[in-house]
Design a protein around this motif. Structure first.
Motif, PDB file in Angstrom:
ATOM      1  N   MET A   1       0.841  -1.186   0.000  1.00 61.69           N
ATOM      2  CA  MET A   1       0.000   0.000   0.000  1.00 61.69           C
ATOM      3  C   MET A   1       0.887   1.251   0.000  1.00 61.69           C
ATOM      4  O   MET A   1       1.768   1.381   0.852  1.00 61.69           O
ATOM      5  N   ASN A   2       0.685   2.167  -0.957  1.00 65.08           N
ATOM      6  CA  ASN A   2       1.532   3.343  -1.024  1.00 65.08           C
ATOM      7  C   ASN A   2       1.109   4.384   0.002  1.00 65.08           C
ATOM      8  O   ASN A   2       0.106   4.246   0.703  1.00 65.08           O
ATOM      9  N   ARG A   3       1.913   5.454   0.085  1.00 70.17           N
ATOM     10  CA  ARG A   3       1.667   6.464   1.119  1.00 70.17           C
ATOM     11  C   ARG A   3       0.355   7.201   0.913  1.00 70.17           C
ATOM     12  O   ARG A   3      -0.327   7.544   1.872  1.00 70.17           O
ATOM     13  N   GLU A   4      -0.001   7.449  -0.347  1.00 71.47           N
ATOM     14  CA  GLU A   4      -1.233   8.187  -0.613  1.00 71.47           C
ATOM     15  C   GLU A   4      -2.452   7.404  -0.138  1.00 71.47           C
ATOM     16  O   GLU A   4      -3.350   7.960   0.497  1.00 71.47           O
ATOM     17  N   SER A   6      -2.472   5.052   2.151  1.00 69.87           N
ATOM     18  CA  SER A   6      -2.407   5.000   3.622  1.00 69.87           C
ATOM     19  C   SER A   6      -2.924   6.295   4.229  1.00 69.87           C
ATOM     20  O   SER A   6      -3.664   6.281   5.228  1.00 69.87           O
ATOM     21  N   PHE A   7      -2.537   7.422   3.622  1.00 70.96           N
ATOM     22  CA  PHE A   7      -2.988   8.710   4.135  1.00 70.96           C
ATOM     23  C   PHE A   7      -4.498   8.863   3.984  1.00 70.96           C
ATOM     24  O   PHE A   7      -5.175   9.367   4.886  1.00 70.96           O
ATOM     25  N   ALA A 328     -23.942  15.683  12.101  1.00 71.95           N
ATOM     26  CA  ALA A 328     -22.541  15.982  12.398  1.00 71.95           C
ATOM     27  C   ALA A 328     -21.625  14.930  11.799  1.00 71.95           C
ATOM     28  O   ALA A 328     -20.580  15.243  11.235  1.00 71.95           O
ATOM     29  N   PHE A 329     -22.027  13.664  11.907  1.00 65.98           N
ATOM     30  CA  PHE A 329     -21.233  12.578  11.326  1.00 65.98           C
ATOM     31  C   PHE A 329     -21.138  12.733   9.813  1.00 65.98           C
ATOM     32  O   PHE A 329     -20.062  12.606   9.227  1.00 65.98           O
ATOM     33  N   ILE A 330     -22.264  13.007   9.161  1.00 69.53           N
ATOM     34  CA  ILE A 330     -22.278  13.180   7.708  1.00 69.53           C
ATOM     35  C   ILE A 330     -21.347  14.317   7.298  1.00 69.53           C
ATOM     36  O   ILE A 330     -20.506  14.182   6.418  1.00 69.53           O
ATOM     37  N   PHE A 331     -21.483  15.475   7.945  1.00 70.40           N
ATOM     38  CA  PHE A 331     -20.692  16.628   7.538  1.00 70.40           C
ATOM     39  C   PHE A 331     -19.208  16.406   7.801  1.00 70.40           C
ATOM     40  O   PHE A 331     -18.357  16.843   7.027  1.00 70.40           O
ATOM     41  N   GLY A 332     -18.890  15.724   8.913  1.00 70.69           N
ATOM     42  CA  GLY A 332     -17.483  15.500   9.223  1.00 70.69           C
ATOM     43  C   GLY A 332     -16.778  14.722   8.139  1.00 70.69           C
ATOM     44  O   GLY A 332     -15.669  15.059   7.743  1.00 70.69           O
ATOM     45  N   ILE A 333     -17.415  13.655   7.638  1.00 67.00           N
ATOM     46  CA  ILE A 333     -16.799  12.865   6.569  1.00 67.00           C
ATOM     47  C   ILE A 333     -16.652  13.710   5.308  1.00 67.00           C
ATOM     48  O   ILE A 333     -15.608  13.706   4.649  1.00 67.00           O
ATOM     49  N   MET A 334     -17.692  14.459   4.974  1.00 65.99           N
ATOM     50  CA  MET A 334     -17.643  15.269   3.755  1.00 65.99           C
ATOM     51  C   MET A 334     -16.574  16.343   3.863  1.00 65.99           C
ATOM     52  O   MET A 334     -15.869  16.655   2.912  1.00 65.99           O
ATOM     53  N   ASN A 335     -16.424  16.913   5.065  1.00 63.99           N
ATOM     54  CA  ASN A 335     -15.480  18.008   5.246  1.00 63.99           C
ATOM     55  C   ASN A 335     -14.042  17.511   5.169  1.00 63.99           C
ATOM     56  O   ASN A 335     -13.195  18.108   4.518  1.00 63.99           O
ATOM     57  N   CYS A 336     -13.752  16.364   5.819  1.00 64.67           N
ATOM     58  CA  CYS A 336     -12.368  15.934   5.919  1.00 64.67           C
ATOM     59  C   CYS A 336     -11.862  15.289   4.640  1.00 64.67           C
ATOM     60  O   CYS A 336     -10.682  15.325   4.366  1.00 64.67           O
ATOM     61  N   THR A 337     -12.729  14.659   3.862  1.00 62.09           N
ATOM     62  CA  THR A 337     -12.253  13.984   2.674  1.00 62.09           C
ATOM     63  C   THR A 337     -11.843  14.950   1.581  1.00 62.09           C
ATOM     64  O   THR A 337     -11.189  14.563   0.621  1.00 62.09           O
ATOM     65  N   GLY A 338     -12.249  16.195   1.675  1.00 57.87           N
ATOM     66  CA  GLY A 338     -11.790  17.202   0.733  1.00 57.87           C
ATOM     67  C   GLY A 338     -12.458  17.146  -0.612  1.00 57.87           C
ATOM     68  O   GLY A 338     -12.032  17.810  -1.545  1.00 57.87           O
ATOM     69  N   LYS A 339     -13.527  16.341  -0.762  1.00 55.92           N
ATOM     70  CA  LYS A 339     -14.183  16.221  -2.060  1.00 55.92           C
ATOM     71  C   LYS A 339     -15.651  16.579  -1.974  1.00 55.92           C
ATOM     72  O   LYS A 339     -16.427  16.264  -2.847  1.00 55.92           O
ATOM     73  N   GLY A 340     -16.040  17.206  -0.881  1.00 53.70           N
ATOM     74  CA  GLY A 340     -17.437  17.577  -0.728  1.00 53.70           C
ATOM     75  C   GLY A 340     -17.579  19.069  -0.625  1.00 53.70           C
ATOM     76  O   GLY A 340     -17.607  19.777  -1.625  1.00 53.70           O
ATOM     77  N   TYR A 341     -17.623  19.567   0.598  1.00 51.62           N
ATOM     78  CA  TYR A 341     -17.844  20.992   0.785  1.00 51.62           C
ATOM     79  C   TYR A 341     -16.657  21.831   0.326  1.00 51.62           C
ATOM     80  O   TYR A 341     -16.781  23.035   0.162  1.00 51.62           O
ATOM     81  N   ALA A 342     -15.494  21.193   0.141  1.00 55.68           N
ATOM     82  CA  ALA A 342     -14.349  21.955  -0.362  1.00 55.68           C
ATOM     83  C   ALA A 342     -14.608  22.500  -1.753  1.00 55.68           C
ATOM     84  O   ALA A 342     -13.979  23.462  -2.177  1.00 55.68           O
ATOM     85  N   GLN A 343     -15.549  21.901  -2.472  1.00 58.95           N
ATOM     86  CA  GLN A 343     -15.847  22.360  -3.823  1.00 58.95           C
ATOM     87  C   GLN A 343     -16.859  23.501  -3.836  1.00 58.95           C
ATOM     88  O   GLN A 343     -17.132  24.062  -4.877  1.00 58.95           O
TER      89      GLN A 343
END
Length: 397
Positions: A1-4, A6-7, A328-343
């Motif tokens: 498994m590469n670093r990306e 794993s991160f 809160a659970f829904i928003f947390g996943i969307m916020n941290c993955t960088g592919k939801g609200y970041a857009q």
């Protein structure tokens, strides 16, 4: 498994942990029996075979919704029209299931086709507006949700309503149109097989065809794709067509698999859930199905997340703790993955979105507090990760 990879797994795991902790804090503050509520939230889904069956049956519409969002995210489109597609596809498919008479094998297939066709028509509106006029697909899809809900309720109340029942429901479906149960003692139905088939077909489309390459290239860099000779306009429309068909199938599968008549009187709420499922799966169509995740760590994270999604909404409300912990659970996943609200452009669009959630009542004040808390935590976590990466890169240089 590469670093990306794993991160990405680490980031998702930390996000789930952080958002679960925020949800627990809210439960402790507002629940009369916080310990019992937390234990129910975490352990009860795995306490019996019937509850495990409930996870699977609840996961079926989430798989369809996650697939639909994964296709859109592959093209860097943030479309939340799954809510309206599910509702409208359920209405049209229910009309077919009520009024037509067909053989037992052909009947469900025709209902599925009608749901998929309805989903395509609904999704084409924000898709064409985005492709032709560069309209923000998130805003137009949210507007389409309200339009679909209004039209669907009108059709339900004036054309499909069963006068013999006091509540707002349709006439019963014909038995030949229903999806059969495949596991005794549960309500797990043939829709899970249809969902797996759709996931495989979408994967083959994205990674084994020329059009799939164009979809991914457009998502990576639309300008580069355009200068390379790709028709970005057609790609955007095609993606909305496929996403609409998948979401439409999910809507009618949910109706024919779990209900004997059309019973929705509100939007089913699969738009944000599907977005989070797609992010947990890293926008991989096969990753949307937990059994097909490529490594054990990703599988465990995804399976735990799926179980929380499947039971979190119902259990949090039944336990008297409201919907804010789940949000809160829904928003947390969307916020941290960088592919939801970041857009989302946190200007006019972001303000209108939050204002609409508060005014519309779908997300309350407790949710907004959760948004801020989870958002700040994840910003701090991402800053630490960036600093650590920078130090490692400087050492290597």
């Amino acid at each position: 498994m590469n670093r990306e990879k794993s991160f990405n797994i680490l980031r998702t795991a930390v996000a789930m942990l952080a958002t679960i902790l925020v949800a627990f804090v809210i439960i402790i503050l507002i629940s009369d029996q916080p310990v019992q509520s937390i234990l129910i939230f975490l352990l009860q889904p795995f306490s019996s075979g019937r509850y495990l069956g409930n996870i699977v049956e609840t996961a079926i519409p989430l798989i369809f919704s996650g697939l639909s969002m994964a296709i859109l995210f592959q093209t860097s489109l943030f479309n939340l029209g799954g809510e309206g597609v599910y509702f409208m596809a359920g209405i049209v498919g229910s009309i077919v299931a009520i009024w037509l008479k067909l053989p037992i094998v052909i009947f469900p297939l025709l209902c599925l086709a009608s749901g998929a066709g309805t989903g395509i028509l609904v999704m084409l509106v924000p898709g064409v507006l985005r492709a032709k006029f560069s309209a923000n697909e998130m805003v137009t899809s949210l507007m389409m949700n309200n339009i679909c809900y209004g039209v669907g309720c009108y059709v339900l109340n004036n054309m499909m309503r069963d006068p013999a029942v006091s509540t707002l429901v349709s006439y019963k479906y014909r038995s030949a149109a229903m999806l059969p149960t495949i596991i005794k003692g549960t309500r797990v139905h043939a829709g899970i097989l249809i969902a797996i088939l759709c996931a495989i077909l979408v994967y083959l489309f994205l990674y084994k065809t020329k059009w799939g390459l164009q979809v991914r290239a457009t998502g990576a860099n639309a300008k580069f794709a355009k200068y390379s000779g790709m028709n970005v306009t057609k790609v955007i429309i095609l993606v909305h067509v496929i996403a609409g068909a998948v979401a439409g199938c999910g809507g009618i599968v949910e109706c024919l698999g779990l209900h004997k008549r059309f019973e929705w009187t509100a939007l089913p709420g699969y738009g944000f859930d599907g977005a989070m499922i797609a992010m947990l799966a890293n926008n991989n169509p096969l990753g949307v199905i937990p059994q097909m995740s490529r490594n054990m760590a990703a599988f465990l994270i995804y399976l735990f997340g799926m179980s929380l999604i499947a039971f979190g909404k119902a259990l949090s409300i039944e336990a008297g703790i409201g919907k804010s912990p789940y949000d809160a659970f829904i928003f947390g996943i969307m916020n941290c993955t960088g592919k939801g609200y970041a857009q989302i452009r946190w200007g006019v669009d972001g303000f209108c979105l939050l204002a609409g959630m508060v005014i519309g009542g779908s997300w309350g004040p407790g949710t907004l507090v959760s948004l801020l808390a989870v958002g700040k935590f994840m910003e701090a976590f991402q800053r630490v990760i960036r600093k650590t990466r920078g130090k490692r890169e400087r050492r290597l240089m």
